[in-house]
Design an enzyme around this catalytic site. Structure first.
Site, PDB file in Angstrom:
ATOM      1  CD  GLU A 155      -3.262  -0.939   2.101  1.00 23.89           C
ATOM      2  OE1 GLU A 155      -4.338  -1.289   1.894  1.00 23.89           O
ATOM      3  OE2 GLU A 155      -2.915  -0.521   3.284  1.00 23.89           O
ATOM      4  CD  GLU A 231      -4.186  -5.726   3.047  1.00 26.20           C
ATOM      5  OE1 GLU A 231      -4.833  -5.052   3.603  1.00 26.20           O
ATOM      6  OE2 GLU A 231      -3.051  -5.723   3.046  1.00 26.20           O
TER       7      GLU A 231
END
Length: 580
Positions: A155, A231
């Site tokens: 991320e 995710e």
């Protein structure tokens, strides 16, 4: 040997379309003797892949070391995945977030320059990744192993947009022998997919709702190849002083169904959360510091003790609409034993043995080596009348004593910075505690302890004696036994107490901490983690491999006040109240 590739529309396993049905399972949050059980339960839910992060700071607490023993044996973990006939995804970071202390970054890194092209940081990262890849390379699918994908960073678009940095990580990854496809993952908001991705790496997304909309956003940034939610947030984590987070089984199952109906691959985060054993929990700070609890149950399909939940069965039913699932399912959870024992022989922490070092000014934790999580600091003060003690910045909890009398506790999250002293003559002692390093955002990597010193009525206090406390060895260093009389009533900390818990057989346990204040628990020498009366968590999970048939040693460090100085076990986890 098998071949895994990214095609124009699908992942390809030996040239045939392959959908990744993955579940996150962090080996470092699960006792190693329970890895095979958790992997098998993932398989029986219909998953074909296990995903894990790799925590740099756990493997390399000091530079030049790399621990692959016990619960950090990544090689064994990947081997067990292969033995189960499953595939693997490895996400080594170097930053992982994961609600893990400092986002997985070691504290010995400089505060400035992390997650960038700063030369010193990159040198350290190359050393780390070389160690990880020496384990992963032989486990790649084109070498007969289970690993399908390796992720670059994590991320990154939420933190920066330095594509030179991502390119260097990619170059070193390939140079180290990683031949499987490489991915990135980012959220689908605020341009993060563009900032955190890199041409040549397959972009994936992270989200837990509005699947169709977010997959459409991902398709804009990844025009070809398979769509993947790396995710899929099916639950959430908890922090001290708040509620226990849960997500609707029906809504989560519907979102998973939408993902699979769209043809996407998925990694369920988390399939099984496990536990932040020891002092490994992270924290968030978006204006208010919020330390994360010991449990990482995450409201996942498999709960903290490895039992299937309603979400497990709902997800299995969804997967069965698209793929064949195994015929057998794990048995339901059973109530656990509830033995009780008294606690004995309190030993005051303020009398803990050790080498007190002299410092002209109060040091931070990061000034000490090895770096502690607890510290005692004392100095003499000599003034007349009452006064105000002022702290520069508290990270994260300080209890103030004058001549061993507790005067009060200050918390970072309350933005506390001062305490009144009724008298100002005597020995001033501070008990300073690190409650977990920030794992996300701009405060990543910040030092711990008391910043910028302490002053009394405007005068900086000097001449400190400092005792770092090594939590790992604390029970062995302090006297105490279970042979003396039991603690008869409420106990004022900080103090160590011991108990002997007898069980008929090795089995999972949940220690009931509702009658305790705040502190740490060791079970047969293993540091389970923190407890805190403020909740929401009210139990501590004890994995069966730690439990002996017969007598078991329990040591509790109570830092506050213990109303009920007894070790009790609960029949199941109690993780606290929810918003509902």
């Amino acid at each position: 040997m098998a071949e895994f590739a990214i095609g124009d529309a699908d992942f390809l396993l030996d040239g045939q379309p392959f959908r990744i049905l993955s579940g996150a399972l962090h080996y470092f949050r699960v006792h190693p003797d329970q890895w095979a059980d958790r992997i098998d339960k993932a398989r029986r839910m219909g998953l074909n892949t296990i995903e894990t992060y790799v925590p740099w700071n756990a493997h390399a607490p000091e530079r030049g070391t790399f621990d692959l023993s016990g619960g950090l044996d990544l090689d064994r973990f990947l081997g067990l995945i292969a033995d189960a006939g499953m595939h693997a995804i490895v996400r080594p970071g170097p930053y992982i977030c994961a609600e893990w202390d400092n986002g997985g970054l070691p504290t010995w890194l400089p505060e400035e320059g992390v997650r960038s092209c700063e030369p010193g940081y990159l040198d350290a990262v190359r050393e780390y990744l070389s160690q990880v890849y020496s384990v992963v390379v032989p486990h790649q699918i084109d070498r007969g192993g289970p690993v399908l994908l390796v992720q670059i960073e994590n991320e990154y678009g939420a933190y920066g947009n330095d594509h030179r940095y991502l390119a260097e990580l990619t170059r070193h990854t390939r140079e180290s022998g990683i031949t499987v496809p490489l991915t990135t993952v980012d959220q689908t908001v605020d341009g993060m997919l563009a900032a955190g991705g890199l041409d040549g790496l397959h972009r994936t997304a992270s989200f837990g709702s509005r699947a169709a909309e977010r997959l459409a956003t991902l398709r804009v940034h990844q025009p070809t190849g398979p769509l993947m939610c790396s995710e899929f947030w099916c639950g959430w984590f908890d922090h001290w002083g708040a509620h226990h987070h849960t997500t609707s089984v029906e809504e989560s199952a519907a979102e998973l169904d939408a993902l699979l109906a769209a043809g996407a691959s998925v990694n369920i985060y988390m399939f099984h959360g496990g536990t932040n054993f020891g002092l490994t929990n992270g924290a968030n700070d978006k204006g208010t510091y919020q330390p994360i609890v010991t449990s990482y149950d995450y409201d996942a399909p498999l709960d903290e003790a490895g039992n299937p939940t309603a979400k497990y069965h709902a997800f299995r039913d969804v997967i069965a609409r698209y793929h064949k699932v195994p015929d057998s399912v794990p048995p339901p959870a059973q109530p656990l034993p509830t033995p009780v024992t008294s606690l004995h022989d309190p030993f005051p922490l303020l009398a803990a043995p050790g080498q007190w070092d002299q410092w002209p000014t109060l040091p931070a934790f990061d000034d000490l080596s090895p770096m502690p999580r607890l510290m005692l600091a004392r100095t003499q003060i000599a003034s007349d009348g009452p006064a105000v003690l002022v702290f520069g910045e508290i990270r994260d909890r300080v209890t103030v004593f004058l001549d061993d009398v507790r005067l009060g506790t200050l918390l970072r999250e309350h933005h506390d910075e001062a305490i009144g002293l009724p008298v100002t003559s005597g020995e001033l002692t501070l008990l300073i505690e690190d409650l977990g390093r920030v794992d996300y955002g701009p405060r990543l990597g910040e030092p711990k302890g008391i910043m910028d010193g302490v002053s009394l009525n405007g005068r900086t206090l000097t001449g400190w004696d400092v005792l770092p406390i090594d939590a790992a060895t604390l029970p062995d260093r302090c006297p105490g036994s279970v042979d003396g009389p039991a603690v008869a009533g409420p106990l004022a900390g900080p103090a160590l107490v011991r108990g002997r818990l007898t069980v008929a057989e090795s089995t999972d346990l949940f220690l009931d901490t509702a009658g305790w204040g705040k502190g740490l628990v060791w079970f047969n020498g293993f540091l389970l983690g923190r407890y805190w009366r403020r909740g929401p968590q009210r139990t501590l999970y004890v994995p069966a491999p730690l439990v002996r048939a017969g007598a078991n040693d329990v040591v509790v460090l109570e830092l506050d006040t213990m109303i009920d100085p007894v070790v009790r076990c609960a029949p199941r986890a109690c993780l606290g109240h929810t918003e509902a």
